[in-house]
Design an enzyme around this catalytic site. Structure first.
Site, PDB file in Angstrom:
ATOM      1  CB  CYS A   7      18.754   0.482  -1.135  1.00  0.00           C
ATOM      2  SG  CYS A   7      19.901   0.487   0.356  1.00  0.00           S
ATOM      3  CG  ASP A   8      14.417   3.828  -2.504  1.00  0.00           C
ATOM      4  OD1 ASP A   8      15.583   4.048  -2.848  1.00  0.00           O
ATOM      5  OD2 ASP A   8      13.592   4.541  -2.061  1.00  0.00           O
ATOM      6  CB  ILE A   9      14.799   2.483  -8.057  1.00  0.00           C
ATOM      7  CG1 ILE A   9      15.528   2.390  -9.237  1.00  0.00           C
ATOM      8  CG2 ILE A   9      14.224   3.846  -7.979  1.00  0.00           C
ATOM      9  CD1 ILE A   9      14.501   2.261 -10.419  1.00  0.00           C
TER      10      ILE A   9
END
Length: 133
Positions: free
Chosen positions: A18-20
């Site tokens: 997952c990203d930010i």
């Protein structure tokens, strides 16, 4: 028109994918679709290593990805695929659905071709395994 699937597998999103924003980074969907294709080939008894030794190497020629609903950490999803052949191209239609609500998350079309001893060609091994012979 409902898609015709010949294989499906279940996977889970891992935190590091997952990203930010807290959603799966778009590049990880490529990993999901590739892993699904590999599992499908294994289910048919196809060994990449054995075919490579014979000079047969499948390669991705083109991908079209449509992102629909984001996956998030710990989501369980079902990756499904269908396959057809057009000329020398094997065309995989791959869809990913979030298991909790069956929402479509990704729709992908992946085109593979085979290199036979380094040259574009037709693989009877793959045709036989996929039921195209």
């Amino acid at each position: 028109m409902e898609a015709k699937y010949v294989f499906e597998t279940e996977m889970e999103v891992r935190d590091y994918e997952c990203d930010i924003q807290g959603i799966v980074n778009n590049a990880n969907y490529l990993h999901y679709t590739e892993h699904t294709r590999h599992l499908y080939l294994q289910s048919l008894g196809i060994s990449f290593a054995r075919l490579h030794e014979k000079g047969i190497d499948p390669v991705v020629a083109r991908m079209n990805l449509q992102y629909k609903t984001p996956l998030r950490s710990d989501d369980v999803f079902v990756s499904k695929l269908g396959i057809r052949k057009e000329g020398l191209r094997y065309i995989f239609n791959q869809d990913i659905f979030r298991k909790a609500d069956n929402r479509l998350c990704l729709r992908a079309t992946v085109e593979l071709v085979c290199l036979i001893n380094g040259r574009l060609g037709n693989s009877e091994d793959y045709d036989r395994a996929f039921g195209f012979l």
